[in-house]
Design a protein around this motif. Sequence first.
Motif, PDB file in Angstrom:
ATOM      1  N   PRO A 163       0.945  -1.107  -0.008  1.00 28.07           N
ATOM      2  CA  PRO A 163      -0.134   0.042   0.127  1.00 28.07           C
ATOM      3  C   PRO A 163       0.935   1.200  -0.032  1.00 28.07           C
ATOM      4  O   PRO A 163       0.412   2.286  -0.785  1.00 28.07           O
ATOM      5  CB  PRO A 163      -0.901  -0.066   1.373  1.00 28.07           C
ATOM      6  CG  PRO A 163      -0.932  -1.556   1.740  1.00 28.07           C
ATOM      7  CD  PRO A 163       0.565  -2.224   1.037  1.00 28.07           C
ATOM      8  N   ASN A 164       1.724   1.471   0.968  1.00 27.81           N
ATOM      9  CA  ASN A 164       2.568   2.340   0.925  1.00 27.81           C
ATOM     10  C   ASN A 164       3.480   2.657  -0.490  1.00 27.81           C
ATOM     11  O   ASN A 164       3.701   3.642  -0.857  1.00 27.81           O
ATOM     12  CB  ASN A 164       3.600   2.209   1.961  1.00 27.81           C
ATOM     13  CG  ASN A 164       3.030   2.536   3.558  1.00 27.81           C
ATOM     14  OD1 ASN A 164       1.952   3.347   3.464  1.00 27.81           O
ATOM     15  ND2 ASN A 164       3.456   2.121   4.440  1.00 27.81           N
ATOM     16  N   GLY A 193       2.611   1.597  -3.395  1.00 29.28           N
ATOM     17  CA  GLY A 193       1.524   2.009  -4.184  1.00 29.28           C
ATOM     18  C   GLY A 193       1.367   3.688  -4.236  1.00 29.28           C
ATOM     19  O   GLY A 193       1.360   4.282  -5.250  1.00 29.28           O
ATOM     20  N   ASN A 194       1.297   3.997  -2.926  1.00 34.09           N
ATOM     21  CA  ASN A 194       0.899   5.495  -2.909  1.00 34.09           C
ATOM     22  C   ASN A 194       2.164   6.183  -3.174  1.00 34.09           C
ATOM     23  O   ASN A 194       2.037   7.535  -3.819  1.00 34.09           O
ATOM     24  CB  ASN A 194       0.560   5.728  -1.391  1.00 34.09           C
ATOM     25  CG  ASN A 194      -0.707   5.293  -0.815  1.00 34.09           C
ATOM     26  OD1 ASN A 194      -1.421   5.105  -1.813  1.00 34.09           O
ATOM     27  ND2 ASN A 194      -1.017   4.960   0.465  1.00 34.09           N
ATOM     28  N   GLU A 233      -3.943   3.105  -9.657  1.00 37.42           N
ATOM     29  CA  GLU A 233      -4.508   2.437  -8.369  1.00 37.42           C
ATOM     30  C   GLU A 233      -5.330   1.316  -8.630  1.00 37.42           C
ATOM     31  O   GLU A 233      -4.964   0.652  -7.524  1.00 37.42           O
ATOM     32  CB  GLU A 233      -5.361   3.911  -7.983  1.00 37.42           C
ATOM     33  CG  GLU A 233      -6.076   3.503  -6.730  1.00 37.42           C
ATOM     34  CD  GLU A 233      -7.115   4.538  -6.238  1.00 37.42           C
ATOM     35  OE1 GLU A 233      -7.579   4.314  -4.834  1.00 37.42           O
ATOM     36  OE2 GLU A 233      -7.101   5.676  -6.961  1.00 37.42           O
ATOM     37  N   VAL A 253      -4.543  -2.045  -6.429  1.00 37.15           N
ATOM     38  CA  VAL A 253      -5.578  -2.684  -5.501  1.00 37.15           C
ATOM     39  C   VAL A 253      -5.417  -4.242  -5.925  1.00 37.15           C
ATOM     40  O   VAL A 253      -5.710  -5.096  -5.263  1.00 37.15           O
ATOM     41  CB  VAL A 253      -7.062  -2.068  -5.868  1.00 37.15           C
ATOM     42  CG1 VAL A 253      -8.108  -3.025  -5.219  1.00 37.15           C
ATOM     43  CG2 VAL A 253      -6.780  -0.700  -5.215  1.00 37.15           C
ATOM     44  N   GLU A 257      -2.427  -5.937  -4.781  1.00 35.92           N
ATOM     45  CA  GLU A 257      -2.407  -6.172  -3.224  1.00 35.92           C
ATOM     46  C   GLU A 257      -3.452  -7.284  -2.867  1.00 35.92           C
ATOM     47  O   GLU A 257      -2.992  -8.340  -2.023  1.00 35.92           O
ATOM     48  CB  GLU A 257      -3.092  -4.969  -2.518  1.00 35.92           C
ATOM     49  CG  GLU A 257      -3.050  -4.941  -0.853  1.00 35.92           C
ATOM     50  CD  GLU A 257      -3.439  -3.726  -0.248  1.00 35.92           C
ATOM     51  OE1 GLU A 257      -3.521  -3.693   0.851  1.00 35.92           O
ATOM     52  OE2 GLU A 257      -3.817  -2.728  -0.912  1.00 35.92           O
TER      53      GLU A 257
END
Length: 239
Positions: free
Chosen positions: A164-165, A167-168, A221, A225, A228
């Motif tokens: 998640p981090n 990806g951000n 994004e 997802v 992940e």
Amino acid sequence: MENLLDISFIIESFPTILSRLPITIGIAVGSMVISLFIGLATALIKIYKVPVLSVITSIYVSFIRGTPLLVQIYLVFYGIPKVIYYLQIEYGVLLSADVNSISPEMYALMAFSINLGAYLSETIRSAIESVDRGQFEAAKAIGMSPVQMMTKIIFPQALTVAIPNLGNMFISTIKDTSLVFIIGVVDVMGQAKILGSRGLAFFEVYIAVSIVYWILCIVVERLLVRLEKRARRYERGIA
């Protein structure tokens, strides 16, 4: 009466702006890949508290996190040529290096890699440290080498936490590439500025380029997802 918005100009500007999309994506993806290696090396140095190197990496991370990306781009763009010239004149090394042959895209790639490496090091370090200590002890108990322990036990679990981090940060990097026009890189944002200056329609081209960035970030994004979810299924399978 002058129209508030020239819709036709916005539509016509899309093909020209999109022609520079490979440069934007190339800088974002390339710097992300390089910075993963920088971040991993920096994280491991800090985790294992390697003498001297741990101090250097701490200063590196602190400096990068404490200065704007814009300043770092300028430092790389103007600093690297000076360093090369200095080495050529003072020590007679790198005689074949021609700083004029280094493209602005390469400077942008270096600047973003250095910047991202510092931030990723903290993400990777926290992800590794989030793995239960019992996993480390179990790997040592069955005779695994440090490399085997990391690659087969620790990294797969840490990756799930870090995705998640990561990806951000990748999405933020895509948007931050809009700064590279200041050193002469004609990316998506740079092309929009050129179009705006030619047609004196800056409002329209900035709307167009914002839509391009928006759609690109939405696509990335959605892909992240899915990645992940795939990693989570893998983690449940291991469990």
